[in-house]
Scaffold this active site. Sequence first.
Site, PDB file in Angstrom:
ATOM      1  N   LYS A 115       9.984  29.778 -40.969  1.00 44.05           N
ATOM      2  CA  LYS A 115      10.524  28.464 -40.554  1.00 44.05           C
ATOM      3  C   LYS A 115       9.430  27.966 -39.404  1.00 44.05           C
ATOM      4  O   LYS A 115       8.940  28.891 -38.835  1.00 44.05           O
ATOM      5  CB  LYS A 115      11.859  28.577 -39.788  1.00 44.05           C
ATOM      6  CG  LYS A 115      11.853  28.444 -38.531  1.00 44.05           C
ATOM      7  CD  LYS A 115      12.836  28.429 -37.851  1.00 44.05           C
ATOM      8  CE  LYS A 115      12.648  28.224 -36.376  1.00 44.05           C
ATOM      9  NZ  LYS A 115      13.104  27.815 -35.274  1.00 44.05           N
ATOM     10  N   HIS A 172      16.641  32.434 -40.220  1.00 44.25           N
ATOM     11  CA  HIS A 172      17.453  33.912 -39.976  1.00 44.25           C
ATOM     12  C   HIS A 172      18.717  33.825 -39.617  1.00 44.25           C
ATOM     13  O   HIS A 172      19.771  34.734 -39.349  1.00 44.25           O
ATOM     14  CB  HIS A 172      16.713  34.818 -38.700  1.00 44.25           C
ATOM     15  CG  HIS A 172      16.828  34.264 -37.474  1.00 44.25           C
ATOM     16  ND1 HIS A 172      16.068  33.082 -36.947  1.00 44.25           N
ATOM     17  CD2 HIS A 172      17.698  34.547 -36.289  1.00 44.25           C
ATOM     18  CE1 HIS A 172      16.479  33.008 -35.636  1.00 44.25           C
ATOM     19  NE2 HIS A 172      17.255  33.958 -35.277  1.00 44.25           N
ATOM     20  N   LYS A 221      22.930  36.106 -39.541  1.00 42.03           N
ATOM     21  CA  LYS A 221      23.717  36.344 -38.572  1.00 42.03           C
ATOM     22  C   LYS A 221      25.005  36.892 -39.137  1.00 42.03           C
ATOM     23  O   LYS A 221      25.814  35.955 -39.700  1.00 42.03           O
ATOM     24  CB  LYS A 221      23.683  35.355 -37.462  1.00 42.03           C
ATOM     25  CG  LYS A 221      22.668  35.216 -36.613  1.00 42.03           C
ATOM     26  CD  LYS A 221      22.822  34.260 -35.636  1.00 42.03           C
ATOM     27  CE  LYS A 221      21.506  33.863 -34.660  1.00 42.03           C
ATOM     28  NZ  LYS A 221      21.141  35.002 -33.642  1.00 42.03           N
ATOM     29  N   GLU A 274      20.841  28.530 -24.418  1.00 42.50           N
ATOM     30  CA  GLU A 274      19.907  29.944 -24.240  1.00 42.50           C
ATOM     31  C   GLU A 274      19.720  29.765 -22.594  1.00 42.50           C
ATOM     32  O   GLU A 274      19.512  28.814 -22.042  1.00 42.50           O
ATOM     33  CB  GLU A 274      18.769  29.931 -24.906  1.00 42.50           C
ATOM     34  CG  GLU A 274      19.247  29.936 -26.575  1.00 42.50           C
ATOM     35  CD  GLU A 274      17.814  29.977 -27.537  1.00 42.50           C
ATOM     36  OE1 GLU A 274      17.519  30.998 -27.665  1.00 42.50           O
ATOM     37  OE2 GLU A 274      17.105  28.946 -27.408  1.00 42.50           O
ATOM     38  N   ASP A 332      13.214  22.795 -33.523  1.00 44.18           N
ATOM     39  CA  ASP A 332      13.251  24.002 -33.282  1.00 44.18           C
ATOM     40  C   ASP A 332      14.714  24.817 -33.527  1.00 44.18           C
ATOM     41  O   ASP A 332      14.777  25.787 -34.329  1.00 44.18           O
ATOM     42  CB  ASP A 332      12.928  24.629 -31.829  1.00 44.18           C
ATOM     43  CG  ASP A 332      12.904  26.195 -31.809  1.00 44.18           C
ATOM     44  OD1 ASP A 332      11.991  26.832 -32.448  1.00 44.18           O
ATOM     45  OD2 ASP A 332      13.601  26.765 -30.903  1.00 44.18           O
ATOM     46  N   HIS A 363      18.574  25.817 -37.899  1.00 42.62           N
ATOM     47  CA  HIS A 363      19.623  26.517 -37.640  1.00 42.62           C
ATOM     48  C   HIS A 363      21.044  26.079 -37.680  1.00 42.62           C
ATOM     49  O   HIS A 363      22.183  26.405 -38.110  1.00 42.62           O
ATOM     50  CB  HIS A 363      19.373  27.359 -36.388  1.00 42.62           C
ATOM     51  CG  HIS A 363      18.090  28.117 -36.381  1.00 42.62           C
ATOM     52  ND1 HIS A 363      17.815  28.846 -37.278  1.00 42.62           N
ATOM     53  CD2 HIS A 363      17.304  28.336 -35.224  1.00 42.62           C
ATOM     54  CE1 HIS A 363      16.707  29.333 -37.108  1.00 42.62           C
ATOM     55  NE2 HIS A 363      16.175  29.233 -35.612  1.00 42.62           N
ATOM     56  N   LYS A 376      17.458  25.141 -23.756  1.00 39.64           N
ATOM     57  CA  LYS A 376      16.689  26.240 -23.031  1.00 39.64           C
ATOM     58  C   LYS A 376      16.811  26.100 -21.516  1.00 39.64           C
ATOM     59  O   LYS A 376      16.921  25.138 -21.163  1.00 39.64           O
ATOM     60  CB  LYS A 376      14.956  26.241 -23.344  1.00 39.64           C
ATOM     61  CG  LYS A 376      14.750  26.192 -24.887  1.00 39.64           C
ATOM     62  CD  LYS A 376      14.201  27.756 -25.267  1.00 39.64           C
ATOM     63  CE  LYS A 376      13.786  27.698 -26.776  1.00 39.64           C
ATOM     64  NZ  LYS A 376      14.176  28.965 -27.307  1.00 39.64           N
TER      65      LYS A 376
HETATM   66  C1  BG6 Z   1      14.325  30.810 -33.269  1.00 40.43           C
HETATM   67  C2  BG6 Z   1      13.847  29.792 -32.350  1.00 40.43           C
HETATM   68  O1  BG6 Z   1      14.251  30.199 -34.403  1.00 40.43           O
HETATM   69  O2  BG6 Z   1      15.771  31.214 -32.804  1.00 40.43           O
HETATM   70  C3  BG6 Z   1      13.855  30.216 -30.739  1.00 40.43           C
HETATM   71  O3  BG6 Z   1      12.270  29.442 -32.556  1.00 40.43           O
HETATM   72  C4  BG6 Z   1      15.362  30.529 -30.538  1.00 40.43           C
HETATM   73  O4  BG6 Z   1      13.347  29.079 -29.878  1.00 40.43           O
HETATM   74  C5  BG6 Z   1      15.853  31.608 -31.655  1.00 40.43           C
HETATM   75  O5  BG6 Z   1      15.309  31.199 -29.226  1.00 40.43           O
HETATM   76  C6  BG6 Z   1      17.389  31.948 -31.235  1.00 40.43           C
HETATM   77  O6  BG6 Z   1      17.864  32.889 -32.295  1.00 40.43           O
HETATM   78  P1  BG6 Z   1      18.241  34.273 -31.974  1.00 40.43           P
HETATM   79  O7  BG6 Z   1      18.629  35.049 -32.959  1.00 40.43           O
HETATM   80  O8  BG6 Z   1      17.162  34.766 -30.854  1.00 40.43           O
HETATM   81  O9  BG6 Z   1      19.538  34.165 -30.919  1.00 40.43           O
END
Ligand code: BG6
Length: 463
Positions: free
Chosen positions: A139, A169, A173, A207, A226, A231, A329
């Site tokens: 991605k 990804h 999870k 985050e 992002d 996601h 963020k």
């Molecule tokens: C990524 C983003 O795809 O996913 C990041 O680019 C983000 O900005 C991250 O922090 C979050 O995924 P994980 O698995 O690290 O919590």
Amino acid sequence: KTTVKTLLILGASGDLTGRLLLPGLAGLLASGGAPGLRLVGAGSDPWSPEQWSERVDGAFAAASKDADSQGQAALAAVAESTRYHQLDVTADGPLAELLSQLEGPVAIYFALPPHISQKACEVLHPEQLPAGTRLVMEKPFGSGTESAHELNKTLAALVPEDHIHRVDHFLGKATVLNILGFRFANRFLEPVWNREHIEKVEVIFDEDLALEGRARYYDTAGALRDMIQSHLLHIMAFLAIDPPATIDERDLRDAVATVLRASSIKAPFSASTRRARYTAGTLGERTVPDYAAEEGVDPSRNTETLAEVCVNIDNWRWKGVPFILRSGKAMGQRRKEAVITFRPVPHLPKGFSGLDSPNQLRIGFGPDVLELDIDVNGPGDIFTLDRASLVTELNAPGMLPYGEVLEGILNGDPLLSVRGDTAEDCWRIIEPVLAAWANGDVPLEEYDAGSDGPANWPTSDVG
Ligand code: BG6
């Protein structure tokens, strides 16, 4: 289904390979997955074999420490046989030449920015690909509907759709996958899982990380592209799909596609979306500068570091229920969960008191936990209701999300990969918002790093 013999990573000297792909692969190998796999790295940097080996060994070390002797042997076999090739993947010839030397089937992992992946695929011809080749696209998949469509067309000319793996990804999870088991294996849920009984659904991914040196990518992406574009829309889709007949790639991905096709963010976007950018502040022990002052950031891009959108799913089950997706963020509180808020009971028998808020179900994505808030006759006056929570911690995931995703890819199963039509639909959903934001229709708010977001945040009445 075919089993991949060689994993070729393009962009092997890049950050993603070191930070996520190789550790994910290590966990998979350590648990006995992908036996006999060969790993080949290719990148534009002139790395020596030692530099590449150092990267692989470093990424495998943690998994190796915890592995049994078989797992350690599997990791060592891959680490010893791996090779690195310096390569310009966009040039006509070198990549095809490398492919001709590899044992197939090969999974080619494009750990590259989308426009480079596009060019790399354009110079390939189907007859240059070893039989059974799988194309794995990191991605973001394109940068909008049009470029995603273009990339889909280019890929379709090379291999069949079920050999294309678009990586998100979050689909690997464990908690996200648990949504499916929880929803479809528990009789009491399905009858209330609809607009009659659910008031709103929130998917929150706040985050406590800031930019972390990723300006080159992030400053052209922002929180909406992002996090929400793929996601959080996928988490939403898992929460919203109709029960599929099987959890195989066709039924599950059909169900996801159907729900996303019914989804949109309604104008006016000043009511259905919010965006903000962090200013200087403190994150735990660290001080963080203004986002706009971070190295590599172009402040005139007005990139948001926090985004909220209200998605509507226009079908019989969900019409009128707001699905609020938000992610920020540099937030003071790490908060990663889906919250399902039920409607109030239609009538509380007179004589009861103390019922203050409706039932809520929380699905936490790290720590992985399920929590159902209910009202019970608590201690003391039995007619005064008390809030209680039914909590269950979910099993710690066995593998990192990238390990889960790679396992599917290497076993030839696209279940945890994003399908082409869905990738385009995810862009279609957010594109009107991107346009409105670029046009300045929605103000860019500010919040201190380490705070809970801008004023009046989170928005409770959005949508
Ligand atoms: C990524 C983003 O795809 O996913 C990041 O680019 C983000 O900005 C991250 O922090 C979050 O995924 P994980 O698995 O690290 O919590």
